[in-house]
Design a protein around this motif. Structure first.
Motif, PDB file in Angstrom:
ATOM      1  N   ARG A   1       0.829  -1.212   0.000  1.00  0.00           N
ATOM      2  CA  ARG A   1       0.000   0.000   0.000  1.00  0.00           C
ATOM      3  C   ARG A   1       0.860   1.257   0.000  1.00  0.00           C
ATOM      4  O   ARG A   1       0.542   2.239  -0.675  1.00  0.00           O
TER       5      ARG A   1
ATOM      6  N   ILE B   1       2.444   1.867  -3.538  1.00  0.00           N
ATOM      7  CA  ILE B   1       1.447   2.370  -4.488  1.00  0.00           C
ATOM      8  C   ILE B   1       1.087   3.833  -4.164  1.00  0.00           C
ATOM      9  O   ILE B   1       1.020   4.679  -5.051  1.00  0.00           O
ATOM     10  N   SER B   2       0.890   4.133  -2.889  1.00  0.00           N
ATOM     11  CA  SER B   2       0.562   5.504  -2.483  1.00  0.00           C
ATOM     12  C   SER B   2       1.700   6.462  -2.774  1.00  0.00           C
ATOM     13  O   SER B   2       1.470   7.597  -3.221  1.00  0.00           O
TER      14      SER B   2
ATOM     15  N   LEU C   1       4.005   6.175  -5.105  1.00  0.00           N
ATOM     16  CA  LEU C   1       4.086   6.385  -6.554  1.00  0.00           C
ATOM     17  C   LEU C   1       3.018   7.357  -7.032  1.00  0.00           C
ATOM     18  O   LEU C   1       3.299   8.251  -7.840  1.00  0.00           O
ATOM     19  N   LYS C   2       1.798   7.199  -6.541  1.00  0.00           N
ATOM     20  CA  LYS C   2       0.725   8.121  -6.907  1.00  0.00           C
ATOM     21  C   LYS C   2       1.027   9.535  -6.414  1.00  0.00           C
ATOM     22  O   LYS C   2       0.867  10.513  -7.142  1.00  0.00           O
ATOM     23  N   GLY C   3       1.457   9.636  -5.166  1.00  0.00           N
ATOM     24  CA  GLY C   3       1.766  10.941  -4.588  1.00  0.00           C
ATOM     25  C   GLY C   3       2.919  11.632  -5.286  1.00  0.00           C
ATOM     26  O   GLY C   3       2.871  12.840  -5.542  1.00  0.00           O
ATOM     27  N   THR C   4       3.949  10.876  -5.608  1.00  0.00           N
ATOM     28  CA  THR C   4       5.105  11.456  -6.294  1.00  0.00           C
ATOM     29  C   THR C   4       4.736  11.897  -7.702  1.00  0.00           C
ATOM     30  O   THR C   4       5.175  12.952  -8.167  1.00  0.00           O
ATOM     31  N   THR C   5       3.907  11.116  -8.378  1.00  0.00           N
ATOM     32  CA  THR C   5       3.459  11.504  -9.716  1.00  0.00           C
ATOM     33  C   THR C   5       2.643  12.787  -9.658  1.00  0.00           C
ATOM     34  O   THR C   5       2.864  13.704 -10.458  1.00  0.00           O
ATOM     35  N   LEU C   6       1.726  12.865  -8.727  1.00  0.00           N
ATOM     36  CA  LEU C   6       0.931  14.081  -8.553  1.00  0.00           C
ATOM     37  C   LEU C   6       1.830  15.267  -8.209  1.00  0.00           C
ATOM     38  O   LEU C   6       1.651  16.369  -8.746  1.00  0.00           O
TER      39      LEU C   6
ATOM     40  N   SER D   1      10.478   2.747  -0.521  1.00  0.00           N
ATOM     41  CA  SER D   1       9.353   3.367  -1.216  1.00  0.00           C
ATOM     42  C   SER D   1       9.265   4.863  -0.934  1.00  0.00           C
ATOM     43  O   SER D   1       8.638   5.595  -1.699  1.00  0.00           O
TER      44      SER D   1
END
Length: 181
Positions: free
Chosen positions: A18, A21-22, A24-29, A78
């Motif tokens: 978790r 995944i979080s 990666l999403k946060g870094t992309t945003l 991560s």
């Protein structure tokens, strides 16, 4: 018959999954938001867009090297992208701001603007990166594997970010850095 396993190992595997995944999403945003802010702050869509490349490449290369040599990304690793993102972006912004100052205020062509950026912030970038790499590299000697892996991957990411800013960003700016003067 179905049995759900329960143990600290399984619990941390789920937490790590978790978290990765979080992160990666946060870094992309964060990268998207940072790029939009850079476009407005630098007043250049082209240079703001170019800033994405040297900000993404070091993290991808670091995790690629980690995957080749270690092959496992755990809970502590991560957080490395989120943790190093600010430093990587900071170095790129310093270089780009000096490049744009040379282009706008000193009316230099692209090649001379890159030279100006190197001469004004080059030393500061490599000295601060070296200090941070040594500091995080010391964590690699920790017996606590979470700290050791995080410190080593952070040092690798920062080193690759400096290489990207010095060897990858200048050619991008020379070829795509705005109108010729």
């Amino acid at each position: 018959m179905r049995i759900d396993g329960a143990s600290p190992t399984i619990m941390f595997a789920h937490i790590g999954n978790r978290n990765i995944i979080s992160m990666l999403k946060g870094t992309t945003l964060a990268l998207v938001m940072i790029s939009v802010i850079l476009i407005f702050a630098l007043r250049s869509l082209r240079v703001g867009g170019l800033s994405l490349i040297p900000n993404l490449v070091p993290m991808g290369m670091a995790f690629g090297l980690w995957g080749i040599f270690v092959g496992e990304v755990g809970l502590a690793l991560s957080v490395v992208t989120g943790m190093t993102l600010g430093i990587v972006v900071d170095d790129t912004v310093h270089f780009l701001s000096k490049y744009l100052r040379a282009r706008r205020e000193k009316d230099m062509d692209r090649e001379n603007a890159v030279r100006y950026a190197f001469s004004t912030v080059g030393t500061a970038l490599w000295v601060t990166t070296l200090v941070l790499m040594v500091g995080f590299g010391i964590l690699a000697f920790s017996h606590f594997q979470l700290n050791a892996g995080m410190g080593l991957l952070t040092a690798i990411t920062l080193g690759l970010a400096l290489i990207a800013d010095f060897l990858f960003l200048p050619p991008l700016l020379i070829y795509f850095g705005g109108k010729k003067s």
